[in-house]
Design a protein around this motif. Sequence first.
Motif, mmCIF file in Angstrom:
data_model
loop_
_atom_site.group_PDB
_atom_site.id
_atom_site.type_symbol
_atom_site.label_atom_id
_atom_site.label_comp_id
_atom_site.label_asym_id
_atom_site.label_seq_id
_atom_site.Cartn_x
_atom_site.Cartn_y
_atom_site.Cartn_z
ATOM 1 N N TYR A 163 42.122 4.865 -14.836
ATOM 2 C CA TYR A 163 43.516 4.717 -15.275
ATOM 3 C C TYR A 163 43.805 3.249 -15.555
ATOM 4 O O TYR A 163 43.343 2.372 -14.830
ATOM 5 C CB TYR A 163 44.479 5.216 -14.198
ATOM 6 C CG TYR A 163 44.455 6.710 -13.998
ATOM 7 C CD1 TYR A 163 45.157 7.556 -14.850
ATOM 8 C CD2 TYR A 163 43.730 7.278 -12.959
ATOM 9 C CE1 TYR A 163 45.141 8.932 -14.670
ATOM 10 C CE2 TYR A 163 43.707 8.663 -12.764
ATOM 11 C CZ TYR A 163 44.405 9.477 -13.629
ATOM 12 O OH TYR A 163 44.385 10.831 -13.450
ATOM 13 N N GLN A 164 44.631 2.990 -16.583
ATOM 14 C CA GLN A 164 45.022 1.619 -16.885
ATOM 15 C C GLN A 164 46.221 1.174 -16.063
ATOM 16 O O GLN A 164 46.403 -0.012 -15.820
ATOM 17 C CB GLN A 164 45.373 1.472 -18.377
ATOM 18 C CG GLN A 164 44.167 1.372 -19.286
ATOM 19 C CD GLN A 164 43.414 2.687 -19.382
ATOM 20 O OE1 GLN A 164 44.006 3.745 -19.450
ATOM 21 N NE2 GLN A 164 42.088 2.596 -19.358
ATOM 22 N N THR A 165 47.057 2.119 -15.661
ATOM 23 C CA THR A 165 48.268 1.778 -14.921
ATOM 24 C C THR A 165 48.685 2.947 -14.045
ATOM 25 O O THR A 165 48.093 4.027 -14.118
ATOM 26 C CB THR A 165 49.410 1.376 -15.889
ATOM 27 O OG1 THR A 165 50.485 0.810 -15.142
ATOM 28 C CG2 THR A 165 49.900 2.565 -16.700
ATOM 29 N N GLN A 166 49.706 2.706 -13.247
ATOM 30 C CA GLN A 166 50.194 3.705 -12.309
ATOM 31 C C GLN A 166 51.716 3.800 -12.433
ATOM 32 O O GLN A 166 52.393 2.788 -12.590
ATOM 33 C CB GLN A 166 49.834 3.242 -10.892
ATOM 34 C CG GLN A 166 49.617 4.333 -9.925
ATOM 35 C CD GLN A 166 49.066 3.776 -8.612
ATOM 36 O OE1 GLN A 166 48.547 2.682 -8.518
ATOM 37 N NE2 GLN A 166 49.199 4.552 -7.584
ATOM 38 N N LEU A 167 52.243 5.034 -12.386
ATOM 39 C CA LEU A 167 53.684 5.268 -12.393
ATOM 40 C C LEU A 167 54.081 5.863 -11.049
ATOM 41 O O LEU A 167 53.560 6.918 -10.669
ATOM 42 C CB LEU A 167 54.069 6.232 -13.517
ATOM 43 C CG LEU A 167 54.030 5.671 -14.925
ATOM 44 C CD1 LEU A 167 54.037 6.800 -15.945
ATOM 45 C CD2 LEU A 167 55.210 4.744 -15.140
ATOM 46 N N PRO A 168 54.981 5.209 -10.316
ATOM 47 C CA PRO A 168 55.380 5.729 -9.003
ATOM 48 C C PRO A 168 56.399 6.859 -9.116
ATOM 49 O O PRO A 168 57.226 6.876 -10.030
ATOM 50 C CB PRO A 168 56.002 4.512 -8.323
ATOM 51 C CG PRO A 168 56.544 3.689 -9.452
ATOM 52 C CD PRO A 168 55.599 3.912 -10.609
ATOM 53 N N LYS A 169 56.300 7.806 -8.192
ATOM 54 C CA LYS A 169 57.306 8.862 -8.062
ATOM 55 C C LYS A 169 58.351 8.383 -7.073
ATOM 56 O O LYS A 169 58.003 7.705 -6.114
ATOM 57 C CB LYS A 169 56.669 10.153 -7.549
ATOM 58 C CG LYS A 169 55.805 10.851 -8.551
ATOM 59 C CD LYS A 169 55.278 12.150 -7.949
ATOM 60 C CE LYS A 169 54.380 12.897 -8.908
ATOM 61 N NZ LYS A 169 53.892 14.148 -8.318
ATOM 62 N N PRO A 170 59.610 8.753 -7.252
ATOM 63 C CA PRO A 170 60.146 9.503 -8.377
ATOM 64 C C PRO A 170 60.116 8.651 -9.640
ATOM 65 O O PRO A 170 60.318 7.438 -9.608
ATOM 66 C CB PRO A 170 61.570 9.847 -7.962
ATOM 67 C CG PRO A 170 61.941 8.805 -6.964
ATOM 68 C CD PRO A 170 60.662 8.416 -6.282
#
Length: 191
Positions: A163-170
């Motif tokens: 993965y190039q990046t991460q998106l946090p939840k929520p």
Amino acid sequence: GGLGLGLAIVKAVVEMHGGNVTVSSEGTGRGTVFTIGLPLAPDDEGEGDSPLEGRAAGRALLSGIVSMVVEDEPDEREVIQRLLEDAGASVRAFPGADAALRAIQEGLVPDVFLSDVSMPGCDGYEFMRRVRQMEGRVARIPAAAITALACVEDRRRASMAGYQTQLPKPLDAGELVATVASLVGRTGPRN
């Protein structure tokens, strides 16, 4: 009992959409009333409050982009799909890694991958490792990991999987769209 995370998550999601949450009670044993206020949807000219800063501009940003979303939770999958479609993307959503991998083997080549990492069976890390081992352009498609885990070890694990990046939840709607736009090389609205 509980940690109180439910109300905190509801508050964050409602505020992300420009709304507010109020709580009232008439005292012990009398119950509690939770009220959620959300703004009206903006009109087609893009006026009004929107996480995408105007629907018309948001729609143009991802126009022509094909996004593959892999998320086992139906509600979360639907929200991600709707946010991306509102920004103009075409979305192919899958309930798990195995279904997404089959679609790729059958010829689906998206412009970007978005995948939850915590899924039963083949998790998002394994999904991305398998994608990165494929032949041709598919192996080089940019990807964002979607996760409730945000510590250094989790970021390292996502990076190592491809993965190039991460998106946090929520998820924050604006951040989701901006991240996809960045991954596909879109830095501003398209006409």
